[in-house]
Design a protein around this motif. Structure first.
Motif, PDB file in Angstrom:
ATOM      1  N   VAL A  19      45.862  73.245 164.293  1.00 30.06           N
ATOM      2  CA  VAL A  19      46.992  73.111 163.373  1.00 30.06           C
ATOM      3  C   VAL A  19      48.123  74.030 163.822  1.00 30.06           C
ATOM      4  O   VAL A  19      49.291  73.625 163.861  1.00 30.06           O
ATOM      5  N   ALA A  20      47.796  75.257 164.165  1.00 26.18           N
ATOM      6  CA  ALA A  20      48.822  76.193 164.637  1.00 26.18           C
ATOM      7  C   ALA A  20      49.513  75.653 165.881  1.00 26.18           C
ATOM      8  O   ALA A  20      50.743  75.739 166.012  1.00 26.18           O
ATOM      9  N   PHE A  21      48.774  75.069 166.807  1.00 23.06           N
ATOM     10  CA  PHE A  21      49.361  74.512 168.026  1.00 23.06           C
ATOM     11  C   PHE A  21      50.347  73.397 167.696  1.00 23.06           C
ATOM     12  O   PHE A  21      51.495  73.421 168.139  1.00 23.06           O
ATOM     13  N   TYR A  22      49.911  72.414 166.919  1.00 22.08           N
ATOM     14  CA  TYR A  22      50.768  71.256 166.638  1.00 22.08           C
ATOM     15  C   TYR A  22      51.902  71.582 165.664  1.00 22.08           C
ATOM     16  O   TYR A  22      53.018  71.105 165.827  1.00 22.08           O
ATOM     17  N   ARG A  23      51.631  72.407 164.655  1.00 21.73           N
ATOM     18  CA  ARG A  23      52.654  72.744 163.663  1.00 21.73           C
ATOM     19  C   ARG A  23      53.602  73.815 164.196  1.00 21.73           C
ATOM     20  O   ARG A  23      54.809  73.617 164.246  1.00 21.73           O
ATOM     21  N   ASP A  24      53.061  74.950 164.579  1.00 22.94           N
ATOM     22  CA  ASP A  24      53.891  76.091 164.973  1.00 22.94           C
ATOM     23  C   ASP A  24      54.403  75.966 166.404  1.00 22.94           C
ATOM     24  O   ASP A  24      55.538  76.312 166.690  1.00 22.94           O
ATOM     25  N   GLY A  25      53.558  75.476 167.288  1.00 24.45           N
ATOM     26  CA  GLY A  25      53.949  75.372 168.689  1.00 24.45           C
ATOM     27  C   GLY A  25      54.820  74.176 169.011  1.00 24.45           C
ATOM     28  O   GLY A  25      55.809  74.292 169.723  1.00 24.45           O
ATOM     29  N   LEU A  26      54.455  73.004 168.458  1.00 28.46           N
ATOM     30  CA  LEU A  26      55.211  71.786 168.755  1.00 28.46           C
ATOM     31  C   LEU A  26      56.161  71.382 167.634  1.00 28.46           C
ATOM     32  O   LEU A  26      56.977  70.491 167.803  1.00 28.46           O
ATOM     33  N   GLY A  27      56.028  72.003 166.478  1.00 28.27           N
ATOM     34  CA  GLY A  27      56.951  71.727 165.383  1.00 28.27           C
ATOM     35  C   GLY A  27      56.686  70.456 164.606  1.00 28.27           C
ATOM     36  O   GLY A  27      57.578  69.945 163.931  1.00 28.27           O
ATOM     37  N   LEU A  28      55.471  69.924 164.664  1.00 29.77           N
ATOM     38  CA  LEU A  28      55.167  68.712 163.903  1.00 29.77           C
ATOM     39  C   LEU A  28      54.976  69.065 162.431  1.00 29.77           C
ATOM     40  O   LEU A  28      54.312  70.042 162.095  1.00 29.77           O
ATOM     41  N   PRO A  29      55.549  68.258 161.534  1.00 33.80           N
ATOM     42  CA  PRO A  29      55.443  68.561 160.099  1.00 33.80           C
ATOM     43  C   PRO A  29      54.065  68.217 159.532  1.00 33.80           C
ATOM     44  O   PRO A  29      53.478  67.191 159.871  1.00 33.80           O
ATOM     45  N   THR A  30      53.563  69.106 158.685  1.00 27.75           N
ATOM     46  CA  THR A  30      52.268  68.888 158.048  1.00 27.75           C
ATOM     47  C   THR A  30      52.206  69.675 156.746  1.00 27.75           C
ATOM     48  O   THR A  30      52.878  70.695 156.595  1.00 27.75           O
ATOM     49  N   GLY A  32      49.502  71.034 156.111  1.00 28.61           N
ATOM     50  CA  GLY A  32      48.441  71.967 156.471  1.00 28.61           C
ATOM     51  C   GLY A  32      47.078  71.335 156.293  1.00 28.61           C
ATOM     52  O   GLY A  32      46.932  70.119 156.237  1.00 28.61           O
ATOM     53  N   ILE A  33      46.094  72.171 156.190  1.00 26.75           N
ATOM     54  CA  ILE A  33      44.717  71.694 156.052  1.00 26.75           C
ATOM     55  C   ILE A  33      44.477  71.283 154.601  1.00 26.75           C
ATOM     56  O   ILE A  33      44.755  72.042 153.675  1.00 26.75           O
ATOM     57  N   VAL A  34      44.002  70.073 154.426  1.00 25.76           N
ATOM     58  CA  VAL A  34      43.701  69.527 153.102  1.00 25.76           C
ATOM     59  C   VAL A  34      42.235  69.116 153.056  1.00 25.76           C
ATOM     60  O   VAL A  34      41.549  69.119 154.081  1.00 25.76           O
ATOM     61  N   GLY A  35      41.777  68.753 151.883  1.00 23.22           N
ATOM     62  CA  GLY A  35      40.407  68.265 151.734  1.00 23.22           C
ATOM     63  C   GLY A  35      39.353  69.353 151.704  1.00 23.22           C
ATOM     64  O   GLY A  35      38.157  69.065 151.836  1.00 23.22           O
ATOM     65  N   THR A  36      39.775  70.589 151.504  1.00 23.63           N
ATOM     66  CA  THR A  36      38.824  71.701 151.524  1.00 23.63           C
ATOM     67  C   THR A  36      37.879  71.679 150.325  1.00 23.63           C
ATOM     68  O   THR A  36      36.846  72.347 150.343  1.00 23.63           O
ATOM     69  N   GLU A  37      38.198  70.893 149.311  1.00 25.67           N
ATOM     70  CA  GLU A  37      37.323  70.803 148.142  1.00 25.67           C
ATOM     71  C   GLU A  37      36.081  69.946 148.415  1.00 25.67           C
ATOM     72  O   GLU A  37      35.194  69.837 147.579  1.00 25.67           O
ATOM     73  N   PHE A  38      36.017  69.343 149.604  1.00 25.08           N
ATOM     74  CA  PHE A  38      34.869  68.522 149.997  1.00 25.08           C
ATOM     75  C   PHE A  38      34.123  69.242 151.122  1.00 25.08           C
ATOM     76  O   PHE A  38      34.420  69.051 152.305  1.00 25.08           O
ATOM     77  N   PRO A  39      33.151  70.109 150.772  1.00 26.14           N
ATOM     78  CA  PRO A  39      32.516  70.962 151.771  1.00 26.14           C
ATOM     79  C   PRO A  39      31.568  70.245 152.731  1.00 26.14           C
ATOM     80  O   PRO A  39      31.285  70.759 153.805  1.00 26.14           O
TER      81      PRO A  39
END
Length: 141
Positions: A19-30, A32-39
């Motif tokens: 996520v850091a690579f694609y969001r912070d490095g390449l600037g793709l909008p997101t 972030g991480i979702v779905g964490t309520e499903f372990p």
């Protein structure tokens, strides 16, 4: 079947780093991480995923490799290997060079050669931190 791809899911080893690579490095909008309520469990996939909305209504998803295998009901070997490349089109050769440099600064490896091809393109490739191959290309006039 109508030829319409709406989602591409990449299997990744470290979701946070990807996520850091694609969001912070390449600037793709997101969002972030979702779905964490499903372990998830040993046999059921977890829901933890990151999605990036791309042009033309295409979604790029990043999903941990083991969870993708569980979700698809296949052995882990199905989510390894990189026998394909993804293409990203930019307007000019200078943009190819800039994006390759940004990807490298963010942790990608620029691979192969960068330059003009005899079939009318200028391109170069990078491999993301998980080894997924991306071609950055511009079509020459």
């Amino acid at each position: 079947m109508e030829p319409h791809i709406f989602a591409i899911t990449l299997a990744v080893e470290d979701l946070d780093a990807s996520v850091a690579f694609y969001r912070d490095g390449l600037g793709l909008p997101t969002a972030g991480i979702v779905g964490t309520e499903f372990p998830g469990s040993e046999t059921e996939p977890a829901g933890r995923v990151a999605m990036f909305q791309l042009a033309s209504d295409v979604t790029l998803s990043l999903y941990p490799a083991g969870e993708l295998a569980k979700d698809a009901g296949v052995p882990g070997s199905y989510t390894s290997g990189h026998g394909f490349s993804l293409g990203h089109r930019v307007p000019s050769p200078r943009d190819v060079d800039r994006l390759l440099a940004a990807a490298q600064a963010a942790g990608a490896t620029v691979v192969g050669r960068v330059g003009e091809r005899p079939w009318g393109i200028y391109s170069g490739y990078f491999a993301d931190p998980d080894g997924h191959l991306w071609e950055v290309v511009c079509f020459l006039p």
